[in-house]
Design a protein around this motif. Structure first.
Motif, PDB file in Angstrom:
ATOM      1  N   VAL A 220       0.837  -1.203   0.000  1.00  0.00           N
ATOM      2  CA  VAL A 220       0.000   0.000   0.000  1.00  0.00           C
ATOM      3  C   VAL A 220       0.871   1.252   0.000  1.00  0.00           C
ATOM      4  O   VAL A 220       0.616   2.204  -0.737  1.00  0.00           O
ATOM      5  CB  VAL A 220      -0.977  -0.007   1.200  1.00  0.00           C
ATOM      6  CG1 VAL A 220      -1.654   1.333   1.373  1.00  0.00           C
ATOM      7  CG2 VAL A 220      -2.013  -1.100   1.027  1.00  0.00           C
ATOM      8  N   LYS A 221       1.934   1.241   0.810  1.00  0.00           N
ATOM      9  CA  LYS A 221       2.842   2.384   0.841  1.00  0.00           C
ATOM     10  C   LYS A 221       3.527   2.564  -0.513  1.00  0.00           C
ATOM     11  O   LYS A 221       3.671   3.675  -1.000  1.00  0.00           O
ATOM     12  CB  LYS A 221       3.903   2.198   1.924  1.00  0.00           C
ATOM     13  CG  LYS A 221       3.402   2.414   3.324  1.00  0.00           C
ATOM     14  CD  LYS A 221       4.508   2.190   4.340  1.00  0.00           C
ATOM     15  CE  LYS A 221       3.985   2.253   5.756  1.00  0.00           C
ATOM     16  NZ  LYS A 221       5.029   1.956   6.736  1.00  0.00           N
TER      17      LYS A 221
ATOM     18  N   GLU B 256       1.834   6.504  -6.903  1.00  0.00           N
ATOM     19  CA  GLU B 256       0.779   7.446  -7.253  1.00  0.00           C
ATOM     20  C   GLU B 256       1.271   8.877  -7.085  1.00  0.00           C
ATOM     21  O   GLU B 256       1.035   9.733  -7.938  1.00  0.00           O
ATOM     22  CB  GLU B 256      -0.433   7.192  -6.361  1.00  0.00           C
ATOM     23  CG  GLU B 256      -1.757   7.403  -7.030  1.00  0.00           C
ATOM     24  CD  GLU B 256      -2.890   6.922  -6.145  1.00  0.00           C
ATOM     25  OE1 GLU B 256      -3.260   7.675  -5.223  1.00  0.00           O
ATOM     26  OE2 GLU B 256      -3.384   5.816  -6.392  1.00  0.00           O
ATOM     27  N   SER B 257       1.978   9.124  -5.993  1.00  0.00           N
ATOM     28  CA  SER B 257       2.526  10.453  -5.740  1.00  0.00           C
ATOM     29  C   SER B 257       3.535  10.826  -6.822  1.00  0.00           C
ATOM     30  O   SER B 257       3.525  11.942  -7.336  1.00  0.00           O
ATOM     31  CB  SER B 257       3.192  10.485  -4.370  1.00  0.00           C
ATOM     32  OG  SER B 257       3.813  11.729  -4.163  1.00  0.00           O
TER      33      SER B 257
ATOM     34  N   ALA C 186       1.121   4.040  -2.924  1.00  0.00           N
ATOM     35  CA  ALA C 186       0.923   5.462  -2.641  1.00  0.00           C
ATOM     36  C   ALA C 186       2.095   6.288  -3.159  1.00  0.00           C
ATOM     37  O   ALA C 186       1.905   7.371  -3.715  1.00  0.00           O
ATOM     38  CB  ALA C 186       0.739   5.677  -1.139  1.00  0.00           C
ATOM     39  N   GLN C 187       3.306   5.764  -3.003  1.00  0.00           N
ATOM     40  CA  GLN C 187       4.477   6.478  -3.501  1.00  0.00           C
ATOM     41  C   GLN C 187       4.475   6.541  -5.024  1.00  0.00           C
ATOM     42  O   GLN C 187       4.824   7.568  -5.614  1.00  0.00           O
ATOM     43  CB  GLN C 187       5.757   5.811  -2.996  1.00  0.00           C
ATOM     44  CG  GLN C 187       6.026   6.067  -1.532  1.00  0.00           C
ATOM     45  CD  GLN C 187       7.259   5.336  -1.027  1.00  0.00           C
ATOM     46  OE1 GLN C 187       7.765   4.424  -1.676  1.00  0.00           O
ATOM     47  NE2 GLN C 187       7.744   5.735   0.138  1.00  0.00           N
TER      48      GLN C 187
END
Length: 130
Positions: free
Chosen positions: A59-60, A66-67, A63-64
């Motif tokens: 998940v992290k 996506e960022s 998220a990275q």
């Protein structure tokens, strides 16, 4: 013997290492099935924790990514805006150069006419035409 009493005895004597050793040495003891169950639950808890940790990492990581994608999109948008501004500036510079050239030609004609007046060429030309 109940589960809580057996688990307390296992925990008090060293936990997993004790359960493994006791179950191997005493296969017929009433505590042995609790040792096996204790080991199974500990193993299951460890696997669940590892799975949760892996999922958290995934998940992290997502998220990275996506960022990073949003940052890349913002950079591309900024580049596109800069290219548009550069194009607009180039068109303005081209127009400015054109009008500067027109002004330079007009100025050169003014210099030639002024020189002709000062040198008397216009009077000489007027004299020839009469």
């Amino acid at each position: 013997m109940d589960k809580d009493t057996a688990y307390k005895e296992i925990t008090d004597n060293g936990g997993e290492a004790y359960a493994r050793f006791f179950a191997a040495q005493n296969p017929d003891d009433p505590l042995t099935p609790f040792c096996h169950r204790y080991l199974f639950e500990k193993d299951l808890a460890a696997r669940t924790a590892a799975h949760d940790e892996e999922r958290g990492f995934a998940v992290k990581s997502l998220a990275q990514m996506e960022s990073s994608s949003h940052i890349a999109q913002a950079a591309a948008s900024a580049s596109r805006d800069a290219a548009t501004a550069a194009h607009t500036s180039a068109l303005a510079a081209r127009r400015s150069a054109f009008w500067t050239m027109i002004a330079a030609i007009a100025s050169a004609l003014g210099v030639v006419v002024n020189a002709a007046l000062n040198l008397g060429w216009l009077e000489w030309a007027r004299h020839l035409t009469q």
